[in-house]
Scaffold this motif. Sequence first.
Motif, PDB file in Angstrom:
ATOM      1  N   MET A   1       6.099  -4.219  -8.404  1.00 46.30           N
ATOM      2  CA  MET A   1       6.286  -3.329  -7.263  1.00 46.30           C
ATOM      3  C   MET A   1       5.122  -3.487  -6.283  1.00 46.30           C
ATOM      4  O   MET A   1       4.340  -2.580  -6.018  1.00 46.30           O
TER       5      MET A   1
ATOM      6  N   THR B   1       4.085  -4.926  -2.265  1.00 41.56           N
ATOM      7  CA  THR B   1       4.595  -4.466  -0.974  1.00 41.56           C
ATOM      8  C   THR B   1       5.981  -5.025  -0.673  1.00 41.56           C
ATOM      9  O   THR B   1       6.833  -4.320  -0.137  1.00 41.56           O
TER      10      THR B   1
ATOM     11  N   THR C   1       8.468  -3.099  -2.738  1.00 47.09           N
ATOM     12  CA  THR C   1       8.444  -1.726  -2.237  1.00 47.09           C
ATOM     13  C   THR C   1       9.282  -1.624  -0.977  1.00 47.09           C
ATOM     14  O   THR C   1      10.132  -0.724  -0.836  1.00 47.09           O
TER      15      THR C   1
ATOM     16  N   CYS D   1      13.041  -2.041  -1.488  1.00 47.04           N
ATOM     17  CA  CYS D   1      13.584  -0.807  -2.055  1.00 47.04           C
ATOM     18  C   CYS D   1      13.674   0.304  -1.008  1.00 47.04           C
ATOM     19  O   CYS D   1      14.650   1.070  -0.977  1.00 47.04           O
TER      20      CYS D   1
ATOM     21  N   CYS E   1       9.551   6.242  -2.060  1.00 49.21           N
ATOM     22  CA  CYS E   1       8.264   5.533  -2.110  1.00 49.21           C
ATOM     23  C   CYS E   1       7.329   6.202  -3.120  1.00 49.21           C
ATOM     24  O   CYS E   1       6.668   5.523  -3.916  1.00 49.21           O
TER      25      CYS E   1
ATOM     26  N   LEU F   1       8.600   5.687  -6.767  1.00 47.20           N
ATOM     27  CA  LEU F   1       8.409   4.311  -7.248  1.00 47.20           C
ATOM     28  C   LEU F   1       6.958   4.011  -7.597  1.00 47.20           C
ATOM     29  O   LEU F   1       6.685   3.018  -8.277  1.00 47.20           O
TER      30      LEU F   1
ATOM     31  N   GLY G   1       5.014   3.168  -5.202  1.00 53.76           N
ATOM     32  CA  GLY G   1       5.034   1.965  -4.378  1.00 53.76           C
ATOM     33  C   GLY G   1       3.694   1.635  -3.753  1.00 53.76           C
ATOM     34  O   GLY G   1       2.702   2.353  -3.885  1.00 53.76           O
ATOM     35  N   SER G   2       3.673   0.534  -3.039  1.00 54.75           N
ATOM     36  CA  SER G   2       2.474   0.069  -2.353  1.00 54.75           C
ATOM     37  C   SER G   2       2.056   1.050  -1.262  1.00 54.75           C
ATOM     38  O   SER G   2       2.896   1.643  -0.574  1.00 54.75           O
TER      39      SER G   2
ATOM     40  N   GLY H   1       3.573   0.702   2.058  1.00 55.41           N
ATOM     41  CA  GLY H   1       4.850   1.349   2.338  1.00 55.41           C
ATOM     42  C   GLY H   1       4.680   2.575   3.213  1.00 55.41           C
ATOM     43  O   GLY H   1       5.500   2.841   4.103  1.00 55.41           O
TER      44      GLY H   1
ATOM     45  N   ARG I   1      -3.659   4.620  -4.430  1.00 45.84           N
ATOM     46  CA  ARG I   1      -2.678   4.687  -5.501  1.00 45.84           C
ATOM     47  C   ARG I   1      -3.242   5.585  -6.598  1.00 45.84           C
ATOM     48  O   ARG I   1      -4.365   5.392  -7.044  1.00 45.84           O
TER      49      ARG I   1
ATOM     50  N   GLY J   1       0.020  -4.382  -2.509  1.00 45.40           N
ATOM     51  CA  GLY J   1       0.701  -3.679  -3.581  1.00 45.40           C
ATOM     52  C   GLY J   1       0.374  -4.225  -4.946  1.00 45.40           C
ATOM     53  O   GLY J   1       0.680  -3.600  -5.971  1.00 45.40           O
TER      54      GLY J   1
END
Length: 570
Positions: free
Chosen positions: A201, A203, A206, A209, A268, A271, A273-274, A277, A398, A477
């Motif tokens: 996962m 960027t 991400t 998605c 986002c 997930l 995610g990055s 995102g 993150r 990411g």
Amino acid sequence: MPKKATWKTQKYYHGPSGAHRRAVYKAMGYTTDDMRRPLIAIVNTWGEVCPGHYNLDHLTRTVRDGIWKAGGTPLEFTAISQCPTASLGEPSMRYDLPTRDLLAFDIEAIVEQQIFDGLVILVSCDKVVPGALLAAARLDLPCIILPGGCMEVGTCEGKKVTLSDLDEMVFGALPQGKADLKKIELMEDVVCPSAGACSIMGTANTMQCLAEAVGMTLPFAATARAVSAERLRLGKATGEAIVRMVFKGETARSIMGPKNLENMLRVCMALGGSTNGILHILALAAELGLEKHIHIGKVDDFSRNTPCISSVAPVGKYFLPDLHEDGGIPGIMAELKPLLHLSAKGVDGRNLKHWIQAGEIMLKRERRSILSLNEPLLSHGGIAVLKGNLAPISSLARMLHNTIPYHRGPARGFNYQQQAKAALKSGKVKEGEVIVVRYAGPRGAPGMPDTYAVLATVVGMGLEGKLAVVTDGRFSGFARGLGVCQVSPEAAVGGPLALLKDRDMISISLPDRTLSAEVSDEEWKKRKANWRPPKMKNAPGILGLFAVNAEQAHQGARLVAHPAPWERGY
């Protein structure tokens, strides 16, 4: 009787007044009957510089088939795509984010000049997907995004591996002479085993998605393997769907309203995610004129009340092909149903309530990569907004289990990431310190480069958990370790990172969502009074435009003619 369908190019290509326009296309073999149909642009970002886009040329053929079948005429043109791997840690990484805006300008210019009824944009990687979304928002034509999908997962000595594992070895262990050269050689041949976006996962995935979550792709288009029959069928179905969209008169902005963007932001967070995102969601909201609905404050709110339910690397232990088999984005959104706007509409004309039905069925199987809201991977979103006297507007990190949640240490400042890498490799950075890479923001770098090479060096040297990195630039990411990025306002416009001195104590707390320096208000004022903007770095071409016309990270860092004032709320 039902109203007869109409479309834009009837005005320009039908009848005697359109003869000169039809003549140009007849030179390429198109017929009068072809030009009577809706004209659908296929934006093909295929190239041989990026594995994520290498499969798009063949995928484009299936889109063409679907358009012809549904009664349209496909007209293909190419646009830029790139993979930032080649420039990791190099000055040329400054061009990475600007390719997002370049692609949007590219698509905008060709579609407006050539006159089309709708478009399908084939994209896969980091900045290319958000560039396509920005173009779709700007043009407001019928539009569908067709992601290229994920690559397979590599295996080395019985262990699943990806490009990020090799990055950490090359940037960290290798310069210290601690790398297993044979292992590097083995991994080089297996970490990218097929075309497609790297299978974690990062960027790229991400953004694929999120393009599905916002309703701009067909269901399951984000996670199906790049090299698969399913991907080819999605191409044909996308071609058919875009013609139906033209006949119905539905456009990109009729899809990407406030509800859809809120769903996008929720996904986002779910997930893990990055952090990129978030930057791209904010840019898209600004492009759509939805800044009052989607802003950094809402990012913070959603981060606090959206559980992370995806166990996909680097957050969890599974990979993108696993996520697809477990339900993909329809599965994620089915689990998030209590938190989403189910009336949000997608490009196939159905609303989310119908989209997630296929995901609900797949969730009845044994759970792997999609966890339940009752037993999430994290009780909060995978990305946190940090504020404090170093980030008066915002910064991002993150917020995962795979790194330390707190760090307090003396600052070690660098004005280029190359300096930080060199200091790490020479042993000049000590355990406990906080590496600060400043003047790496949208205007300062310029171009807001990815400073992942610094974090990869930290992890590869075995220093993860022993120091932290703070920057007004971005992180990939792929990144692991405690890193705070997208500090806003950036140093180049006088943000607090510019005033920081070596040995100032910095405190980072992910649970408290704070980023602060132990410097008094009075001392800040003195430093601010003495600060002068640095001389602009060498910035040819588009970098020079970013140095003057880029917005701040909390605004999406777009390249615009008239940047919105960043000082609001500061």
